[in-house]
Structure formats: C-alpha cells, structure tokens
Design an enzyme around this catalytic site. Structure first.
Site, PDB file in Angstrom:
ATOM      1  N   LYS A  21     121.236  68.096 -60.624  1.00  0.00           N
ATOM      2  CA  LYS A  21     122.578  68.259 -61.200  1.00  0.00           C
ATOM      3  C   LYS A  21     122.483  68.785 -62.620  1.00  0.00           C
ATOM      4  CE  LYS A  21     124.117  64.325 -58.454  1.00  0.00           C
ATOM      5  NZ  LYS A  21     124.422  62.884 -58.443  1.00  0.00           N
TER       6      LYS A  21
ATOM      7  N   TYR B 254     130.064  69.811 -63.018  1.00  0.00           N
ATOM      8  CA  TYR B 254     128.621  69.886 -62.779  1.00  0.00           C
ATOM      9  C   TYR B 254     128.291  70.733 -61.561  1.00  0.00           C
ATOM     10  CZ  TYR B 254     129.720  65.721 -59.873  1.00  0.00           C
ATOM     11  OH  TYR B 254     130.264  64.826 -58.979  1.00  0.00           O
TER      12      TYR B 254
ATOM     13  N   ASP C  83     132.046  51.980 -55.662  1.00  0.00           N
ATOM     14  CA  ASP C  83     131.065  51.712 -56.721  1.00  0.00           C
ATOM     15  C   ASP C  83     130.959  50.222 -57.012  1.00  0.00           C
ATOM     16  OD1 ASP C  83     131.602  54.796 -58.649  1.00  0.00           O
ATOM     17  OD2 ASP C  83     130.626  54.386 -56.720  1.00  0.00           O
TER      18      ASP C  83
ATOM     19  N   HIS D 238     125.295  57.362 -58.389  1.00  0.00           N
ATOM     20  CA  HIS D 238     125.139  57.959 -57.059  1.00  0.00           C
ATOM     21  C   HIS D 238     123.922  58.881 -57.029  1.00  0.00           C
ATOM     22  CE1 HIS D 238     129.812  57.653 -57.070  1.00  0.00           C
ATOM     23  NE2 HIS D 238     129.257  56.497 -56.763  1.00  0.00           N
TER      24      HIS D 238
HETATM   25  C1  LIG Z   1     130.772  63.962 -54.706  1.00  0.00           C
HETATM   26  C2  LIG Z   1     131.752  64.560 -53.748  1.00  0.00           C
HETATM   27  C3  LIG Z   1     132.861  63.855 -53.318  1.00  0.00           C
HETATM   28  N1  LIG Z   1     133.731  64.418 -52.437  1.00  0.00           N
HETATM   29  C4  LIG Z   1     134.914  63.647 -52.032  1.00  0.00           C
HETATM   30  C5  LIG Z   1     134.603  62.308 -51.409  1.00  0.00           C
HETATM   31  C6  LIG Z   1     135.735  61.430 -51.861  1.00  0.00           C
HETATM   32  O1  LIG Z   1     136.804  61.518 -50.927  1.00  0.00           O
HETATM   33  C7  LIG Z   1     136.197  62.031 -53.175  1.00  0.00           C
HETATM   34  C8  LIG Z   1     135.730  61.248 -54.383  1.00  0.00           C
HETATM   35  O2  LIG Z   1     134.333  61.064 -54.233  1.00  0.00           O
HETATM   36  P1  LIG Z   1     133.578  60.018 -55.155  1.00  0.00           P
HETATM   37  O3  LIG Z   1     134.431  58.807 -55.350  1.00  0.00           O
HETATM   38  O4  LIG Z   1     132.194  59.827 -54.585  1.00  0.00           O
HETATM   39  O5  LIG Z   1     133.520  60.827 -56.534  1.00  0.00           O
HETATM   40  P2  LIG Z   1     132.615  60.397 -57.790  1.00  0.00           P
HETATM   41  O6  LIG Z   1     132.628  58.914 -57.958  1.00  0.00           O
HETATM   42  O7  LIG Z   1     133.038  61.255 -58.906  1.00  0.00           O
HETATM   43  O8  LIG Z   1     131.158  60.818 -57.329  1.00  0.00           O
HETATM   44  C9  LIG Z   1     130.278  61.486 -58.203  1.00  0.00           C
HETATM   45  O9  LIG Z   1     129.818  60.507 -59.084  1.00  0.00           O
HETATM   46  C10 LIG Z   1     128.609  60.724 -59.775  1.00  0.00           C
HETATM   47  C11 LIG Z   1     128.942  60.833 -61.243  1.00  0.00           C
HETATM   48  C12 LIG Z   1     127.764  61.808 -59.313  1.00  0.00           C
HETATM   49  O10 LIG Z   1     126.828  62.229 -59.983  1.00  0.00           O
HETATM   50  C13 LIG Z   1     127.921  62.302 -57.953  1.00  0.00           C
HETATM   51  O11 LIG Z   1     127.621  63.674 -57.906  1.00  0.00           O
HETATM   52  C14 LIG Z   1     129.222  62.093 -57.303  1.00  0.00           C
HETATM   53  O12 LIG Z   1     128.928  61.207 -56.253  1.00  0.00           O
HETATM   54  O13 LIG Z   1     135.640  63.351 -53.220  1.00  0.00           O
HETATM   55  C15 LIG Z   1     133.554  65.684 -51.935  1.00  0.00           C
HETATM   56  O14 LIG Z   1     134.363  66.191 -51.122  1.00  0.00           O
HETATM   57  N2  LIG Z   1     132.454  66.405 -52.335  1.00  0.00           N
HETATM   58  C16 LIG Z   1     131.537  65.889 -53.224  1.00  0.00           C
HETATM   59  O15 LIG Z   1     130.562  66.586 -53.570  1.00  0.00           O
END
Ligand SMILES: Cc1cn([C@H]2C[C@H](O)[C@@H](COP(=O)(O)OP(=O)(O)O[C@H]3O[C@H](C)C(=O)[C@H](O)[C@H]3O)O2)c(=O)[nH]c1=O
Length: 190
Positions: free
Chosen positions: A72, A132, A171, A62
């Site tokens: 980050k 992070y 993803d 992402h």
């Molecule tokens: C990133 C983020 C997500 N969310 C909410 C949105 C979704 O409902 C839930 C899970 O989000 P997501 O599936 O995008 O989470 P990750 O897959 O861990 O995303 C991260 O994955 C890679 C490793 C990264 O470096 C990014 O910073 C970040 O996108 O958290 C939020 O409320 N705030 C946030 O800052």
C-alpha cells in the site's frame, strides 16, 4: 524528495518535492519510477482506494494474506491521521512490532507499506480524506482484521478530551496477534 527513516526499515515515508510559486504549488503526487528507485523493487498498483472519516475514527488493522497480499502507498488528501503499521511476518526480526507516522495534507507525506504489514489509522482532524494505492485487488476472503488494541498505543491521547474512538463492528471484533498465529493467519515463516 525527502525520505523519513522509521524504526522498521521496510516502511518508507517520503515527502515529494514541492514547487511553490505565486499561484500556489505543484508536486508529483505519485511517480512510479521515482518510487521504484526509492523502494528498490518493481511496483504494479491495480486499485486506488479513498475513504472519508470523522475525528476519532480508527480503521484497521487490516491486511490480506497471500496470494492476495497488498502493498500500500498511502497519503492524506485532507486533514490529519496517525497512520500505524504492525509487522505480521513471522520470519521478521520486527514481528509484532509497530511504527507510526503523522500523515497530513500539509506534510504531504507518502508512506509505502509492503505486503506483510497490518495497516490502520486514527483520524485526528475534524475530517480526514485518505487515499491509497494497492498492489492487489480487494479480497474479503483473504482479509484479516488484527485488533487495534493489540499494540501498546494509547490512541485517545491524540484526541481532544471527550472525543471517543469510532470503530466499525468488524474492527471491534479484530483478533489478537497470538490468535492469528495459532490459526495460521499471519505471514508464515519463510
Ligand atoms: C478495503 C475495501 C473495502 N471495500 C468495501 C467493503 C465494505 O463494504 C466497505 C468498507 O470496507 P472497510 O470497512 O473494510 O473499509 P476500511 O475499514 O477503510 O478498510 C481499510 O482499512 C485499512 C486502513 C486498510 O489499510 C485496508 O486497505 C482497508 O481494509 O468497502 C471494497 O469494496 N473494496 C476495498 O478495497
């Protein structure tokens, strides 16, 4: 502080100085002045994130596009991950290249990932707690998902036989880099 050089110079990995004694240990998990000295720029983190993942989880790749691009500073609180970054800056000599680093609670490594890199990780331990800091707020409208399969990395070789990758639907729909280029969803040429 020990600095680890990677093959993409903008990515900085460092190990904080640890003070061991009979009680256990102490280290500064974050020091803005020290980090700014290492990175050579001012830093302002506005949000801390925390995720907990099972073995085999791949999160990413992402990144957020300008004006919501995020730098980050990542580390592992518990467990072990293979952390991977991909250069998505078209003007960069390392555009499309990737580098990785094993981040664990034991090695206490911190990795600085500037704006312009797609970020993701694979969980190698039974569970990983990932923490992070980011330099810009979350903005789903500006978030881009690059396919975790877009690089020549065999993710499974870090996992025991029989452990499958666990990837979110979002993803799984990550796009290839050439598609992001043609739709102008990478960091533009300067
Ligand atoms: C990133 C983020 C997500 N969310 C909410 C949105 C979704 O409902 C839930 C899970 O989000 P997501 O599936 O995008 O989470 P990750 O897959 O861990 O995303 C991260 O994955 C890679 C490793 C990264 O470096 C990014 O910073 C970040 O996108 O958290 C939020 O409320 N705030 C946030 O800052």
């Amino acid at each position: 502080m020990n600095i680890v050089k990677l093959d993409i110079p903008e990515i900085i990995v460092y190990e904080p100085k640890v003070f061991d004694d009979e009680r256990g240990c102490f280290f500064e998990s974050f020091n803005q002045k020290t980090l700014e000295g290492v990175i050579g720029r001012k830093l302002e983190f506005v949000q801390d994130n925390y995720s907990v993942s099972k073995r085999g989880v791949v999160r990413g790749f992402h990144f957020q596009l300008p004006p919501m691009a995020q730098g980050k500073l990542v580390h592992v609180v518990r467990g072990e991950v293979l952390d991977v970054v991909v250069d998505v800056r078209q003007s960069s000599p390392s555009f499309g290249r990737w580098t990785s680093q094993l981040l664990t609670s034991d090695n206490r490594k911190r990795m600085w990932i500037p704006e312009g890199f797609a970020h993701g990780f694979l969980v190698i331990s039974e569970v990983a707690e990932f923490n992070y800091k980011v330099t810009n707020f979350y903005c789903p409208e500006k978030e881009v998902t690059l396919s975790y399969s877009c690089i020549d990395l065999d993710w499974r070789r870090y996992l025991p036989i029989g452990v499958e990758l666990l990837v979110s639907d979002k993803d799984k729909m990550g796009e290839q880099l050439d598609v992001l280029v043609s739709s102008e969803r990478v960091f533009a040429q300067n």
